[in-house]
Design an enzyme around this catalytic site. Structure first.
Site, PDB file in Angstrom:
ATOM      1  CB  SER A   1      -7.891   4.723   3.572  1.00  0.00           C
ATOM      2  OG  SER A   1      -7.915   4.631   4.963  1.00  0.00           O
TER       3      SER A   1
ATOM      4  CB  ALA B   1      -0.441  -4.466 -10.199  1.00  0.00           C
ATOM      5  CE  LYS B   2      -3.707  -1.774  -5.888  1.00  0.00           C
ATOM      6  NZ  LYS B   2      -4.541  -2.746  -5.144  1.00  0.00           N
TER       7      LYS B   2
ATOM      8  CE1 TYR C   1      -0.526  -0.493  -4.721  1.00  0.00           C
ATOM      9  CE2 TYR C   1      -1.035   1.614  -5.752  1.00  0.00           C
ATOM     10  CZ  TYR C   1      -1.297   0.652  -4.789  1.00  0.00           C
ATOM     11  OH  TYR C   1      -2.340   0.845  -3.917  1.00  0.00           O
ATOM     12  CB  SER C   2       0.779   2.549 -12.139  1.00  0.00           C
ATOM     13  OG  SER C   2       1.186   3.537 -11.251  1.00  0.00           O
TER      14      SER C   2
HETATM   15  N1  LIG Z   1      -4.578   3.238   1.788  1.00  0.00           N
HETATM   16  C1  LIG Z   1      -4.693   3.902   0.660  1.00  0.00           C
HETATM   17  O1  LIG Z   1      -4.718   5.141   0.631  1.00  0.00           O
HETATM   18  C2  LIG Z   1      -4.821   3.155  -0.628  1.00  0.00           C
HETATM   19  C3  LIG Z   1      -4.777   3.882  -1.824  1.00  0.00           C
HETATM   20  C4  LIG Z   1      -4.948   3.224  -3.017  1.00  0.00           C
HETATM   21  C5  LIG Z   1      -5.152   1.862  -3.023  1.00  0.00           C
HETATM   22  N2  LIG Z   1      -5.160   1.157  -1.854  1.00  0.00           N
HETATM   23  C6  LIG Z   1      -5.380  -0.290  -1.927  1.00  0.00           C
HETATM   24  O2  LIG Z   1      -6.352  -0.670  -0.955  1.00  0.00           O
HETATM   25  C7  LIG Z   1      -6.057  -1.979  -0.470  1.00  0.00           C
HETATM   26  C8  LIG Z   1      -5.945  -1.948   1.040  1.00  0.00           C
HETATM   27  O3  LIG Z   1      -4.986  -0.988   1.403  1.00  0.00           O
HETATM   28  P1  LIG Z   1      -4.587  -0.695   2.928  1.00  0.00           P
HETATM   29  O4  LIG Z   1      -3.959   0.632   2.899  1.00  0.00           O
HETATM   30  O5  LIG Z   1      -5.717  -0.996   3.829  1.00  0.00           O
HETATM   31  O6  LIG Z   1      -3.434  -1.790   3.104  1.00  0.00           O
HETATM   32  P2  LIG Z   1      -2.783  -2.391   4.456  1.00  0.00           P
HETATM   33  O7  LIG Z   1      -1.354  -2.698   4.146  1.00  0.00           O
HETATM   34  O8  LIG Z   1      -3.085  -1.537   5.606  1.00  0.00           O
HETATM   35  O9  LIG Z   1      -3.572  -3.769   4.585  1.00  0.00           O
HETATM   36  C9  LIG Z   1      -3.472  -4.718   3.565  1.00  0.00           C
HETATM   37  C10 LIG Z   1      -3.637  -6.087   4.171  1.00  0.00           C
HETATM   38  O10 LIG Z   1      -3.453  -7.048   3.116  1.00  0.00           O
HETATM   39  C11 LIG Z   1      -2.724  -8.126   3.638  1.00  0.00           C
HETATM   40  N3  LIG Z   1      -2.039  -8.817   2.554  1.00  0.00           N
HETATM   41  C12 LIG Z   1      -0.969  -8.361   1.836  1.00  0.00           C
HETATM   42  N4  LIG Z   1      -0.585  -9.303   0.966  1.00  0.00           N
HETATM   43  C13 LIG Z   1      -1.429 -10.355   1.125  1.00  0.00           C
HETATM   44  C14 LIG Z   1      -1.530 -11.614   0.502  1.00  0.00           C
HETATM   45  N5  LIG Z   1      -0.667 -11.991  -0.443  1.00  0.00           N
HETATM   46  N6  LIG Z   1      -2.492 -12.469   0.915  1.00  0.00           N
HETATM   47  C15 LIG Z   1      -3.376 -12.097   1.892  1.00  0.00           C
HETATM   48  N7  LIG Z   1      -3.317 -10.913   2.516  1.00  0.00           N
HETATM   49  C16 LIG Z   1      -2.354 -10.047   2.137  1.00  0.00           C
HETATM   50  C17 LIG Z   1      -1.746  -7.511   4.627  1.00  0.00           C
HETATM   51  O11 LIG Z   1      -1.317  -8.491   5.583  1.00  0.00           O
HETATM   52  C18 LIG Z   1      -2.591  -6.407   5.250  1.00  0.00           C
HETATM   53  O12 LIG Z   1      -3.218  -6.830   6.430  1.00  0.00           O
HETATM   54  C19 LIG Z   1      -4.776  -2.405  -1.178  1.00  0.00           C
HETATM   55  O13 LIG Z   1      -5.090  -3.152  -2.328  1.00  0.00           O
HETATM   56  C20 LIG Z   1      -4.137  -1.091  -1.579  1.00  0.00           C
HETATM   57  O14 LIG Z   1      -3.277  -1.241  -2.694  1.00  0.00           O
HETATM   58  C21 LIG Z   1      -5.002   1.773  -0.666  1.00  0.00           C
END
Ligand SMILES: NC(=O)c1ccc[n+]([C@@H]2O[C@H](COP(=O)([O-])OP(=O)(O)OC[C@H]3O[C@@H](n4cnc5c(N)ncnc54)[C@H](O)[C@@H]3O)[C@@H](O)[C@H]2O)c1
Length: 312
Positions: free
Chosen positions: A196, A167-168, A164-165
């Site tokens: 979040s 990729a990000k 993940y690190s």
């Molecule tokens: N929540 C956090 O604290 C946090 C922290 C760091 C980074 N992020 C990043 O923020 C973004 C959103 O996070 P979140 O927590 O809302 O995630 P989440 O899992 O709640 O929602 C992500 C959505 O992406 C959709 N998804 C996954 N793979 C997909 C694909 N191949 N094609 C289309 N849709 C796809 C899923 O169906 C889901 O509805 C992500 O990129 C995550 O890595 C979140």
């Protein structure tokens, strides 16, 4: 005031949580939306469910906005390109691209499977390449556009999260380079590192990685106490920054890296050489030993990770 009236926006992974909040706020600001989400889960292998993206698109329309759903996975080239094509078919242009879809598959490096690695790369990094490439072709023709990529504080380093690190943080280099590629056409690209709570990617396995970091006494990601925020960080807080970056108020901001968690937003600095030393004629092992003894470049670097290994 509608800051994004008649702009056309694609948000990937917009069926829930952060992506959904971004789509809703873009629509409230007058943008026409493509709500992309395959309706999967946080691990990237769950079956899809079209109803997620459709529900968000319907909610936007019922509130008086314009939105269409797009339910393909962006993890394939075809799916990612189709998300952009959906905007062109429905609205004739694309002004805003938010690459938000993401999954998590934590494992210590010796236990990480090929699938753990590949799925993370496909959904975060490669998907963003495919959507950006497809969108850029239209944005260059329009001489305008805004892209926001979704990184993570995990990119600073996170036990059990090397896929993940990578990729990000790959997305960050990608963002900085795209800003350079597209700036001459009036197109901007930035990256956000959101936090979040209460979202899908905050899985029990993620909590395990945080617990493990604490057990090992590792610094938790960077110089902010990730585990003790002042308030519950909501998807809406993230969405506010992302949507603001899409407005004309941010017209001067491109190639930048921001952190957002609840009531805190931070600009992350670009990498810089903080200590430089020149050795005439080039460096040798002896010269590097001498340099270490001077305690300038190497000598006083604190050891944060390496321990005396216990017997196997
Ligand atoms: N929540 C956090 O604290 C946090 C922290 C760091 C980074 N992020 C990043 O923020 C973004 C959103 O996070 P979140 O927590 O809302 O995630 P989440 O899992 O709640 O929602 C992500 C959505 O992406 C959709 N998804 C996954 N793979 C997909 C694909 N191949 N094609 C289309 N849709 C796809 C899923 O169906 C889901 O509805 C992500 O990129 C995550 O890595 C979140």
């Amino acid at each position: 005031m509608q800051r994004l009236k008649d702009k056309v926006a694609v948000v990937t992974g917009a069926g829930r949580n952060i992506g959904r909040a971004e789509a809703m706020l873009l629509a409230a600001q007058g943008a026409k939306l493509v709500v992309n989400d395959l309706g999967g889960g946080p691990y990237g292998t769950e079956p899809g469910d079209d109803s997620l993206a459709e529900a968000v698109a319907r909610e936007i329309r019922e509130a008086g906005g314009e939105a269409v759903a797009h339910c393909s996975s962006v993890a394939t080239r075809e799916g990612a390109e189709a998300a952009i094509a959906r905007a062109i078919d429905a609205y004739g242009r694309i002004d805003i691209l938010i690459n938000n879809a993401g999954i998590v598959r934590p494992a210590r490096i010796d236990r990480m499977t090929d699938e753990d690695w590949r799925l993370c790369m496909d959904v975060s990094l490669t998907a963003s390449f495919h959507t950006c490439r497809a969108a850029a072709a239209h944005m260059i023709g329009q001489r305008s556009g805004v892209i926001v990529n979704t990184g993570s504080p995990s990119g600073f380093g996170h036990w059990g999260m090397s896929n993940y690190s990578a990729a990000k943080e790959g997305l960050l280099g990608f963002t900085r380079s795209i800003a350079r590629d597209l700036g001459e056409f009036g197109i901007r690209c930035n990256l956000i590192r959101p936090v979040s709570h209460l979202t899908g990617t905050y899985t029990p396995e993620i909590q395990d990685t945080i617990d493990q970091s604490a057990r090992l006494g590792l610094p938790l990601l960077w110089n902010r106490p990730m585990a003790a925020p002042r308030m519950t960080a909501l998807p809406e807080h993230v969405a506010a920054l992302v949507v603001w970056l899409c407005t004309d108020a941010a017209a001067h901001i491109s190639g930048r890296d921001f952190f957002i968690q609840g009531d805190e937003v931070a600009l992350i600095p670009e990498p810089e050489a903080i200590r430089t030393s020149i050795h005439p004629g080039g460096w040798t092992l002896d010269a590097l030993d001498e340099e270490a003894n001077r305690a300038y470049i190497f000598g006083d670097i604190p050891n944060r990770f390496v321990r005396q290994a216990p017997p196997a």
